[in-house]
Structures are given as C-alpha cells and as structure tokens.
Design a protein around this motif. Structure first.
Motif, PDB file in Angstrom:
ATOM      1  N   ALA A 133     133.720  -2.140 133.094  1.00  0.00           N
ATOM      2  CA  ALA A 133     134.247  -1.595 134.359  1.00  0.00           C
ATOM      3  C   ALA A 133     134.973  -0.131 133.861  1.00  0.00           C
ATOM      4  CB  ALA A 133     135.334  -2.183 135.096  1.00  0.00           C
ATOM      5  N   GLY A 134     135.141   0.215 132.567  1.00  0.00           N
ATOM      6  CA  GLY A 134     135.743   1.402 132.042  1.00  0.00           C
ATOM      7  C   GLY A 134     137.088   1.435 132.110  1.00  0.00           C
ATOM      8  N   GLN A 135     137.829   0.301 132.267  1.00  0.00           N
ATOM      9  CA  GLN A 135     139.491   0.152 132.549  1.00  0.00           C
ATOM     10  C   GLN A 135     139.867  -0.516 131.479  1.00  0.00           C
ATOM     11  OE1 GLN A 135     140.421  -1.125 136.358  1.00  0.00           O
ATOM     12  NE2 GLN A 135     138.650  -0.312 137.547  1.00  0.00           N
ATOM     13  N   PRO A 136     141.360  -0.112 130.911  1.00  0.00           N
ATOM     14  CA  PRO A 136     142.083  -0.931 130.098  1.00  0.00           C
ATOM     15  C   PRO A 136     142.196  -2.262 130.768  1.00  0.00           C
ATOM     16  CG  PRO A 136     143.513   0.536 131.249  1.00  0.00           C
ATOM     17  CD  PRO A 136     141.998   0.923 131.482  1.00  0.00           C
ATOM     18  N   LEU A 137     142.327  -3.183 129.989  1.00  0.00           N
ATOM     19  CA  LEU A 137     142.590  -4.526 130.597  1.00  0.00           C
ATOM     20  C   LEU A 137     143.798  -4.896 131.554  1.00  0.00           C
ATOM     21  CD1 LEU A 137     141.664  -7.638 130.897  1.00  0.00           C
ATOM     22  CD2 LEU A 137     142.865  -8.087 128.772  1.00  0.00           C
ATOM     23  N   TRP A 138     144.931  -3.866 131.128  1.00  0.00           N
ATOM     24  CA  TRP A 138     146.131  -4.190 132.111  1.00  0.00           C
ATOM     25  C   TRP A 138     145.958  -3.706 133.423  1.00  0.00           C
ATOM     26  CZ3 TRP A 138     148.262   0.170 134.118  1.00  0.00           C
ATOM     27  CH2 TRP A 138     147.784   1.665 133.473  1.00  0.00           C
ATOM     28  N   ARG A 139     145.221  -2.696 133.508  1.00  0.00           N
ATOM     29  CA  ARG A 139     144.929  -1.981 134.793  1.00  0.00           C
ATOM     30  C   ARG A 139     143.518  -2.909 135.456  1.00  0.00           C
ATOM     31  NH1 ARG A 139     143.924   3.367 133.945  1.00  0.00           N
ATOM     32  NH2 ARG A 139     145.985   3.872 134.521  1.00  0.00           N
ATOM     33  N   TYR A 140     142.841  -3.378 134.875  1.00  0.00           N
ATOM     34  CA  TYR A 140     141.742  -4.150 135.338  1.00  0.00           C
ATOM     35  C   TYR A 140     142.348  -5.443 136.116  1.00  0.00           C
ATOM     36  CZ  TYR A 140     137.162  -6.585 135.696  1.00  0.00           C
ATOM     37  OH  TYR A 140     136.230  -7.342 136.440  1.00  0.00           O
ATOM     38  N   LEU A 141     143.282  -6.077 135.649  1.00  0.00           N
ATOM     39  CA  LEU A 141     144.040  -7.208 136.058  1.00  0.00           C
ATOM     40  C   LEU A 141     145.180  -6.854 137.218  1.00  0.00           C
ATOM     41  CD1 LEU A 141     144.749  -8.993 132.797  1.00  0.00           C
ATOM     42  CD2 LEU A 141     142.984  -9.323 134.466  1.00  0.00           C
ATOM     43  N   GLY A 142     145.181  -5.421 137.309  1.00  0.00           N
ATOM     44  CA  GLY A 142     145.847  -5.122 138.662  1.00  0.00           C
ATOM     45  C   GLY A 142     147.343  -4.550 138.257  1.00  0.00           C
ATOM     46  N   GLY A 143     147.410  -4.275 137.006  1.00  0.00           N
ATOM     47  CA  GLY A 143     148.782  -3.635 136.634  1.00  0.00           C
ATOM     48  C   GLY A 143     148.738  -2.207 136.966  1.00  0.00           C
ATOM     49  N   THR A 144     150.162  -1.600 136.967  1.00  0.00           N
ATOM     50  CA  THR A 144     150.663  -0.375 137.264  1.00  0.00           C
ATOM     51  C   THR A 144     151.006   0.445 136.187  1.00  0.00           C
ATOM     52  OG1 THR A 144     152.445  -0.848 138.382  1.00  0.00           O
ATOM     53  CG2 THR A 144     150.542  -0.759 139.749  1.00  0.00           C
ATOM     54  N   ARG A 145     151.335  -0.244 134.937  1.00  0.00           N
ATOM     55  CA  ARG A 145     152.340   0.442 133.824  1.00  0.00           C
ATOM     56  C   ARG A 145     151.672  -0.097 132.696  1.00  0.00           C
ATOM     57  NH1 ARG A 145     157.388  -0.605 131.650  1.00  0.00           N
ATOM     58  NH2 ARG A 145     158.546   1.392 131.246  1.00  0.00           N
ATOM     59  N   ASP A 146     151.441   0.750 131.610  1.00  0.00           N
ATOM     60  CA  ASP A 146     150.959   0.265 130.294  1.00  0.00           C
ATOM     61  C   ASP A 146     152.269  -0.132 129.251  1.00  0.00           C
ATOM     62  OD1 ASP A 146     151.674   2.812 129.724  1.00  0.00           O
ATOM     63  OD2 ASP A 146     150.045   3.031 128.036  1.00  0.00           O
ATOM     64  N   ARG A 147     153.314   0.166 129.407  1.00  0.00           N
ATOM     65  CA  ARG A 147     154.387  -0.161 128.741  1.00  0.00           C
ATOM     66  C   ARG A 147     155.062  -1.707 128.726  1.00  0.00           C
ATOM     67  NH1 ARG A 147     155.957   4.131 125.907  1.00  0.00           N
ATOM     68  NH2 ARG A 147     157.914   3.212 125.245  1.00  0.00           N
ATOM     69  N   VAL A 148     155.285  -1.934 127.465  1.00  0.00           N
ATOM     70  CA  VAL A 148     155.647  -3.430 127.299  1.00  0.00           C
ATOM     71  C   VAL A 148     156.767  -3.434 126.338  1.00  0.00           C
ATOM     72  CG1 VAL A 148     153.678  -4.678 128.103  1.00  0.00           C
ATOM     73  CG2 VAL A 148     153.776  -3.957 125.690  1.00  0.00           C
ATOM     74  N   GLY A 149     157.861  -4.118 126.550  1.00  0.00           N
ATOM     75  CA  GLY A 149     158.849  -4.293 125.376  1.00  0.00           C
ATOM     76  C   GLY A 149     158.554  -5.392 124.517  1.00  0.00           C
ATOM     77  N   VAL A 150     158.795  -4.974 123.392  1.00  0.00           N
ATOM     78  CA  VAL A 150     158.231  -6.227 122.255  1.00  0.00           C
ATOM     79  C   VAL A 150     159.508  -6.781 121.484  1.00  0.00           C
ATOM     80  CG1 VAL A 150     156.299  -4.708 122.077  1.00  0.00           C
ATOM     81  CG2 VAL A 150     157.922  -4.303 120.617  1.00  0.00           C
ATOM     82  N   TYR A 151     159.194  -7.682 120.701  1.00  0.00           N
ATOM     83  CA  TYR A 151     160.397  -8.202 119.910  1.00  0.00           C
ATOM     84  C   TYR A 151     159.856  -8.777 118.278  1.00  0.00           C
ATOM     85  CZ  TYR A 151     159.461 -13.200 121.206  1.00  0.00           C
ATOM     86  OH  TYR A 151     158.902 -14.351 121.401  1.00  0.00           O
ATOM     87  N   ALA A 152     160.539  -8.798 117.388  1.00  0.00           N
ATOM     88  CA  ALA A 152     159.798  -9.142 116.003  1.00  0.00           C
ATOM     89  C   ALA A 152     160.121 -10.793 115.836  1.00  0.00           C
ATOM     90  CB  ALA A 152     160.523  -8.331 115.124  1.00  0.00           C
ATOM     91  N   SER A 153     159.250 -11.370 115.683  1.00  0.00           N
ATOM     92  CA  SER A 153     159.317 -12.814 115.778  1.00  0.00           C
ATOM     93  C   SER A 153     158.801 -13.148 114.361  1.00  0.00           C
ATOM     94  CB  SER A 153     158.395 -13.323 116.788  1.00  0.00           C
ATOM     95  OG  SER A 153     158.458 -14.835 116.934  1.00  0.00           O
ATOM     96  N   GLY A 154     159.074 -14.636 114.347  1.00  0.00           N
ATOM     97  CA  GLY A 154     158.690 -15.535 112.972  1.00  0.00           C
ATOM     98  C   GLY A 154     159.452 -15.222 111.875  1.00  0.00           C
ATOM     99  N   ILE A 155     160.617 -14.971 112.138  1.00  0.00           N
ATOM    100  CA  ILE A 155     161.732 -14.306 110.809  1.00  0.00           C
ATOM    101  C   ILE A 155     162.019 -15.414 110.028  1.00  0.00           C
ATOM    102  CG2 ILE A 155     163.781 -13.252 110.112  1.00  0.00           C
ATOM    103  CD1 ILE A 155     163.275 -11.684 112.866  1.00  0.00           C
TER     104      ILE A 155
END
Length: 383
Positions: A133-155
């Motif tokens: 479809a030529g779209q990023p997956l986040w938009r293809y799934l119906g999202g409106t914003r590409d930013r995500v918060g993250v955290y460091a894991s497995g410490i």
C-alpha cells in the motif's frame, strides 16, 4: 478509546521462508529462570503471488535450541498451509493457520511454538500489505502519530547502574530492572539505580515469574519504597488469578503481565481478574497483529495501559513499535538494553532517541528489510 478496525487486503502467499541467526555474546543475559548465552533470531519472509514481500519475526529465546525448531515449524507446517490458498486478509490467514494446527498443537504438546510460528507469518503478512500500500505500518493500521515512548529493558543484576547510565546517555528516560535474585541483591540494585536516576524517572521491575505468592507479598512493602511504575510477572503465569488478586490487594504497585498469556480466552481472563494495570502481549509470541489487535482494543476500552513485551531481534521490535504507535495511548515500547547486533542492525529509527521517544518515519511497512548476507556476517562476529 475505540481502536480502528484492521484493514482488509487480500493476500495469496506464494513462498514462505524462515532464516535462523545466532549471535554469540560476551555477557550472558540473565533472568530468574535461565540464562541466554547467545542471541537468536528467526526471521520470516513471505512473498505474495503478485511479488510483494513482507518480513516478520518468531519469538525464540528459550530453550537454547528453540530457534532452529521454530524455523522448521514455519517451513514444514505453516508454509504448506499458508501457500495452499488465497485469503481475504491477514486476519483470515491467521484464523486459518490457528484452526488447522489446533489439534496438532495439542497432540504434539507444543501450543507455544505453534503459536509463535503463526505469529511470525502474521507479522510478515501485515508488513507485506503495508509495503504494497506504500504506507508505514503504523499509518496502515489506522494510527495518526509515528512517535512512541521507549524504555530500556532486560537490565542484568550485575552493576545495573552502569547499564542505566550508558543508556541514559543514549536518550533513554525510562528503565526496567530484572529482579528475583534474592531480597538483598534486588533491593541493593534498586537503591543504586534509583539513586542514579533520581526520584522522578520512570523505573519498573520484572521478576520473570520468580516468586510464590508469599514471597511476592513479603517483597512488596520493600519494593514500594522505590516509586515503581510497575511490577512485572511477580508470580508464575500459570498461577490462578485469585493469587494475583491477593497480591494486588497487598500492594499499591501497578501489576503488569501478558507476555506469557495465549489466546483470547486467556487475555480475557487476565483482564477480567481486575489485577493488571499494564497489559503486555508479545506480538511475536502469540497472535501477531491479527490476534493481538482485538486484545489491545479491549485493554484500551477497560483503561489498561498497553505496553508491548519484546526481547528479540530488530524486525519484531519494529513491528511492536508500529503497533504501539497505531494503538495510541500512553504505553511505552520495550527495547532490550543488552548487546544484540541482530537487533541494532535492523532497529532503524528506533536507534535514534530524543527525550525518551523515537519517530518511526514514513518508510513503507516496518521500514526495514534485512540483508541476509550482512546478518550472517554480523552473527559470525558476535559481540
């Protein structure tokens, strides 16, 4: 919040392949139940009859021989089924594979590995549809914003403050420490990390199913002193939800789980228990997007925080980030803090953080396609 319905796009898989990589590591990754002495990955490539291609990933961390086994399940069980017919959508393919292998999973005693193999195929099919479809997956799934918060894991429990300091310098603002290594050691590590971060930085802990109910209740008051964002899997995932309810009544720390829950009935029971504040399905372990999206929708409607579990290679990590972005809310994406070239080589925009967030961008699908030769060379070098 009501999530958008998943898009409907026909697929006709013509070829499905699984590729196994293993990367030796100098510092093992430790949990309360076992140790990883290398970093495995199973990547799935699906090619449609029209030539479109998508990539997915299968969870394969344990046991140590699991990657090769799951790749064989993809190639010998799932591929013949998935390439046998056309499907109206990836959702229909997911339902078909799940139904056709349900008795086989019981007979073989392997519902987990079967589900993981199906999840990898499902992730690849959704990536394929978004790329086509030529779209990023986040938009293809119906999202409106590409930013995500993250955290460091497995410490790990060995001088965790050193890892936290290094990751904070890379732009991480939230952290999750592994516990379940003895009361004194756990509390000393938490004191060291909290002292480094200060009182306000988000800090979570993961006991990896390490305690009995009595042990968890005994630890809860001491843990409460550290202002934790959540306490993850304090009890075994097969314990009755009545035990989780007893623990929830004994502590004000939000409880988190979901990586070891399977199926819609399992997730409904988890949510119906009223014990979880944070739900953590793993897209590469059960459900892919087709199975997990309805679970995420029900969680959001109930006011639960959706924070996907993930501790593997880069393809599944990207898929998890895109789904989180599409789902919206205040969830944060788990990114393993330990060295793993099979993750860093493929994590694309997630490698670039600003104030604890990443932008997924506009590239079609998950935005990355692996170079298999390069990955083979990287795995051979180790880290």
């Amino acid at each position: 919040m009501t999530l958008p319905r998943l898009p409907v796009a026909p697929v006709r898989p013509a070829r499905i392949e699984a590729f196994v990589f293993r990367c030796p590591i100098s510092t093992p990754v430790r949990t309360s139940f076992g140790t990883m002495h290398d970093r495995p990955a199973v990547y799935v490539r699906v090619e449609d009859a029209d030539g479109a291609v998508g990539w997915g990933e299968v969870w394969c961390n344990f046991p140590s021989c699991g990657a090769e086994h799951r790749a064989r399940l993809v190639e010998t069980v799932m591929a013949p089924l998935a390439t046998s017919r056309a499907f109206a959508s990836p959702m229909e393919a997911f339902d078909f594979l799940s139904a056709r292998t349900a008795v086989l999973a019981i007979q073989s005693g392997e519902p987990g590995p079967m589900a993981q193999a199906i999840a990898g195929v499902d992730l690849a099919l959704w990536d394929l549809c978004a790329r086509r479809a030529g779209q990023p997956l986040w938009r293809y799934l119906g999202g409106t914003r590409d930013r995500v918060g993250v955290y460091a894991s497995g410490i790990n429990p060995d001088r965790p403050q050193d890892v936290v300091a290094a990751r904070r310098a890379e732009g991480y603002a939230a952290f999750k420490l592994k516990i379940g290594f003895g009361r004194d050691r756990d509390l000393q590590n938490l004191a060291a990390v909290r002292g480094l971060l200060g009182a306000d930085a988000p800090l979570m802990v993961d006991a990896n199913q390490g305690w009995s109910l009595d042990e968890a209740r005994a630890m809860a008051p001491a843990l409460a002193e550290f202002g934790l964002g959540w306490l993850e899997e304090p009890l075994r995932a097969d314990r009755p939800w009545s035990e989780w309810q007893q623990l929830a009544r004994a502590t004000g720390i939000p409880l988190a789980a979901g990586e070891n829950v399977m199926g819609h009935d399992g997730f409904d029971a988890a949510m119906d228990s009223g014990t979880l504040a944070v739900l953590q399905p793993d897209l590469a372990k059960w459900g892919g997007i087709s199975g997990c999206w309805p679970v995420i929708a029900r969680a959001r409607e109930r006011g639960l925080r959706y924070c996907p579990h993930y501790l593997g290679g880069g393809l599944g990590l990207l898929a998890s980030g895109h789904v989180l972005a599409a789902a919206g809310g205040d969830g944060i994406l788990e990114i393993d803090a330990n060295p793993n070239p099979l993750r860093t080589e493929l994590m694309g925009p997630l490698a670039h953080l600003r104030e604890g967030e990443a932008s997924l961008g506009e590239a079609p699908g998950i935005g990355v396609a692996p170079d298999l030769r390069t990955l083979g060379a990287i795995a051979a070098r180790g880290c």
